[in-house]
Every structure is written in structure tokens, then in C-alpha cells.
Design a protein around this motif. Sequence first.
Motif, PDB file in Angstrom:
ATOM      1  N   LEU A 212      -5.441   5.464   1.144  1.00 10.84           N
ATOM      2  CA  LEU A 212      -4.491   4.418   0.786  1.00 10.84           C
ATOM      3  C   LEU A 212      -4.691   4.008  -0.672  1.00 10.84           C
ATOM      4  CD1 LEU A 212      -4.932   2.193   3.961  1.00 10.84           C
ATOM      5  CD2 LEU A 212      -3.004   3.722   3.484  1.00 10.84           C
ATOM      6  N   SER A 213      -3.615   3.615  -1.309  1.00 10.53           N
ATOM      7  CA  SER A 213      -3.691   3.048  -2.663  1.00 10.53           C
ATOM      8  C   SER A 213      -2.785   1.822  -2.709  1.00 10.53           C
ATOM      9  CB  SER A 213      -3.278   4.075  -3.720  1.00 10.53           C
ATOM     10  OG  SER A 213      -1.937   4.501  -3.516  1.00 10.53           O
TER      11      SER A 213
ATOM     12  N   ASN B  36     -10.992   4.144  -0.216  1.00 11.84           N
ATOM     13  CA  ASN B  36      -9.582   4.337  -0.518  1.00 11.84           C
ATOM     14  C   ASN B  36      -9.407   4.245  -2.034  1.00 11.84           C
ATOM     15  OD1 ASN B  36      -8.000   4.577   2.104  1.00 11.84           O
ATOM     16  ND2 ASN B  36      -9.214   2.747   2.543  1.00 11.84           N
TER      17      ASN B  36
ATOM     18  N   LEU C 147       0.821  -1.204   0.000  1.00 14.06           N
ATOM     19  CA  LEU C 147       0.000   0.000   0.000  1.00 14.06           C
ATOM     20  C   LEU C 147       0.855   1.255   0.000  1.00 14.06           C
ATOM     21  CD1 LEU C 147      -2.727  -0.959   2.646  1.00 14.06           C
ATOM     22  CD2 LEU C 147      -2.954  -1.007   0.159  1.00 14.06           C
TER      23      LEU C 147
ATOM     24  N   ASP D 282       0.888   5.065   1.284  1.00 13.40           N
ATOM     25  CA  ASP D 282       0.305   5.631   2.502  1.00 13.40           C
ATOM     26  C   ASP D 282       0.698   7.101   2.647  1.00 13.40           C
ATOM     27  OD1 ASP D 282      -0.748   6.011   5.056  1.00 13.40           O
ATOM     28  OD2 ASP D 282       0.945   5.011   6.050  1.00 13.40           O
TER      29      ASP D 282
ATOM     30  N   ILE E  43      -7.812   1.440  -3.496  1.00 17.71           N
ATOM     31  CA  ILE E  43      -7.240   0.103  -3.588  1.00 17.71           C
ATOM     32  C   ILE E  43      -7.666  -0.547  -4.896  1.00 17.71           C
ATOM     33  CG2 ILE E  43      -7.144  -2.172  -2.508  1.00 17.71           C
ATOM     34  CD1 ILE E  43      -7.594  -0.760   0.166  1.00 17.71           C
TER      35      ILE E  43
END
Length: 213
Positions: free
Chosen positions: A75-76, A97, A34, A36, A99
Amino acid sequence: MEFLRLIMLTIIVVGVEVAANSEGDALYALRRNLNDPLNVLQSWDPTLVNPCTWFHVTCDRQNRVTRLDLGNARLSGTLVGDLGKLTSLQYLELYKNDIRGEIPKELGNLKSLISLDLYQNNLTGRIPASLGDLKSLRFLRLNGNKLTGRIPRRLTNLSSLKILDVSDNDLCGTIPVSGAFSKFSQKSFENNQRLKGPELIGSVVYNLGCSYP
């Protein structure tokens, strides 16, 4: 007798530490996957004895991870199959997020899971049929992603399921009406342009525009 009690206590303590370290490794694997930008995972230090002191992680008295709260944290990145090792996890909150990638099939190992909230991300691929093994699941929210394929029929076996939302994806096939799905309204499935329903329409419509895995 005192010596035996000390041995048993040592075994128990070591067993708890091993389990905690294993769960810490699983969570740290997620951290590595992730991005952050807000540093919400800054406290996730793999050198600590267990992850129960990390922010956004909740544990029970046995130091087993029961809750992960990372909703709306900017987050990604992608999820990891290691999350399936958190066998005492009850709440997995990763909503709102960025994701991407697929939902790991290993999440089907989370037998204690009550709530799975992955909504409003950029998840792709199919809904894993293994989620149909989560017999304790009450809340399943996958809306607002880019999921494709059919709704797994194994999900109809989730008798404890109270809330389902798979709207705003690109699902196809027909909407199940059996089991737990008999109580969900059209709102749970809306804005899936290739999703037909209900399943009573028949198998010909069921296959229309939706390839098998």
C-alpha cells in the motif's frame, strides 16, 4: 414488559449499527487515501451495514473493529485522522508498506490499542506526543521510517510498554531513561544520527541539533 424489552433491544441494535457505520466510514476514509495495487481493500464496500465482513478487519461480538491487518500489502498513500474513531481497536498493523506523510495525532484516541506497528514505511514528521496517552500499549514499532524531532517525553508514562523500536529514523535530542524507557536497550534507538543519549548527559546536549516544536 415485552413491549419495553423490544424497545430496549431496538435501541441497542440501532446503537451498534450506528457505531459500526461510523467505524466503516473511518476505514473507508483510509481506503480513499491509499493506493492499492494488489486490491487487498477490494472488499471494503461502504454500502454494507458494517465493516466486519471486510477482509483484513477483525471485530468483536459488538461489531466493533478490534484489529486491522494490512502489513506488507504494498500500500502507498497517507494515514488519516479518522483512524482515531476506532476506539475499540487493539491492533493496528500497517508495517512494510510505502505509507508517507505524518502519523496522525488522533491515534492517541485509541485507548484500547495494544500494538502499533508502522515500521518500514516512509513516514515523516514527528512522533505525536498523543501516543503517550495509549495506556494499554505494549508494542510500539516505528523503525525504518523518516521520522524527525525529539522522542516525546509522554511516552515514558506508558507503563505497559514491552517493546519499543524507533531505530533507523532521523530523530534528535536525547534518549529518555525514565519510566518505561529504563528497560529499553540502545538497539531500540540505533541509527538515528542526531539522537544522543542517555538523557543523563544533560539539557545542553538535549537541545543540540534538535529544535523545539
